[in-house]
Motif scaffolding. Structure first.
Motif, PDB file in Angstrom:
ATOM      1  N   GLU A 124       8.902  25.427 -12.666  1.00 27.64           N
ATOM      2  CA  GLU A 124       9.665  25.836 -13.842  1.00 27.64           C
ATOM      3  C   GLU A 124       8.742  26.132 -15.024  1.00 27.64           C
ATOM      4  N   MET A 227      19.214  28.931 -17.195  1.00 26.85           N
ATOM      5  CA  MET A 227      18.565  27.626 -17.322  1.00 26.85           C
ATOM      6  C   MET A 227      18.965  26.935 -18.623  1.00 26.85           C
ATOM      7  N   TYR A 259      21.106  22.445  -9.471  1.00 29.26           N
ATOM      8  CA  TYR A 259      19.657  22.592  -9.665  1.00 29.26           C
ATOM      9  C   TYR A 259      18.921  22.585  -8.328  1.00 29.26           C
ATOM     10  N   TYR A 263      18.264  26.534  -7.739  1.00 29.28           N
ATOM     11  CA  TYR A 263      17.160  26.877  -8.639  1.00 29.28           C
ATOM     12  C   TYR A 263      16.049  27.639  -7.926  1.00 29.28           C
TER      13      TYR A 263
END
Length: 302
Positions: A124, A227, A259, A263
């Protein structure tokens, strides 16, 4: 006598085998329905498995394109994505097997959760740094700088969580239906607040005079928006759970499932899919140039 012993032993064997059936069915019931429920377990294991399967099916073409690629950042990020995807699949599998809710497996579950979440946080942070460097950044200098920043952030995050886990004994990654650990939820509030502020600041930059400093990519803007919403909901859920609201605990689990389930595919679509598509066009141009040089497209109009 031997026949009598055999006959006398057969009821015992049948009774022992019949007693094993409820045990197996009970384990199957716990494996599917206990701890967090069927849909929670099904979404996690199916999505994580399908994404790893997709990476595996695309691996041959991906390796071929990466071998012709010009960005060491993309290559490093692709293999990091593979590693974290396997960790996430293991995390989903062992959660489905009720490691989180099984006594005696707290240490193994906490270690697996710590490494999995830290790996996802590394991706991330790295994604933001990579995109600020530029999608085709090449060379060791931007790679070292990006991984250095991500390593410092994630290293501090691991150290802080390890202190909470092993020094203070706070179960950060064991989310059963209790909200008695206020220190745990305060930490998650701070964690989600930092991420929400970062994504919110980037969204603000998109609508300010500093937007020229950001990549002009719609996919990146959509990623930041998604996000921001996810971290804002997680922040709201952690605050409610810390105050004892049952709805907050349910909402927090929804954000955790989203998530871990979505993600990594979102990250792949945002960052790597365009690269592989561009490499397809690049290879087509290379092949066309080679065929043109070889005279395949020369036409005699006389």
């Amino acid at each position: 006598m031997p026949q009598q012993s055999i006959l006398s032993a057969s009821p015992a064997n049948s009774s022992s085998s019949s007693s094993e059936i409820p045990v197996l069915s009970g384990r199957l019931h716990d494996w599917v329905f206990e701890c967090h429920g069927f849909w929670h377990n099904a979404v996690l294991i199916i999505t994580s498995f399908l994404f790893v399967l997709y990476l595996a099916l695309q691996s041959r073409n991906s390796f071929r394109k990466l071998s012709h690629g010009r960005s060491q950042i993309i290559i490093s990020y692709y293999f990091s994505l593979w590693l974290v995807s396997l960790l996430n699949l293991a995390w989903s599998t062992f959660q489905v097997q009720s490691w989180e809710c099984s006594p005696g497996k707290e240490l193994a579950w906490n270690l697996l959760s710590l490494f999995t979440t830290s790996g996802m946080l590394f991706l991330e942070v790295s994604l933001l740094a990579f995109l600020f460097e530029g999608n085709n950044a090449a060379g060791l200098e931007p790679l070292t700088r990006t991984f250095g920043i991500s390593g410092i952030v994630v290293g501090f995050d691991i150290l802080l969580k390890a202190i909470y886990l092993f020094a203070f004994g706070i179960p950060l990654f064991i989310d059963t239906s209790d909200s008695t650990h206020h220190t745990k939820w305060n930490l998650w509030v701070i964690h989600k607040l930092v991420l929400t502020v970062i994504y919110g600041f980037i969204l603000f930059m998109y609508h300010s005079k500093w937007r020229e400093r950001l990549p002009a990519r719609p996919a990146f803007y959509k990623y930041v928006m998604i996000m921001f919403i996810l971290n804002f909901l997680a922040l709201f859920a952690c605050g409610l759970t810390g105050s004892g609201a049952a709805f907050g605990f349910w909402l927090y689990h929804v954000t955790v499932v989203c998530y871990h389930a979505f993600y990594l595919p979102l990250l792949y679509i945002t960052f790597l899919a365009d690269f592989f598509q561009e490499e397809d066009l690049h290879l087509e141009n290379v092949y066309y140039s080679e065929m043109k040089d070889a005279g395949f497209f020369e036409t005699d109009w006389e």
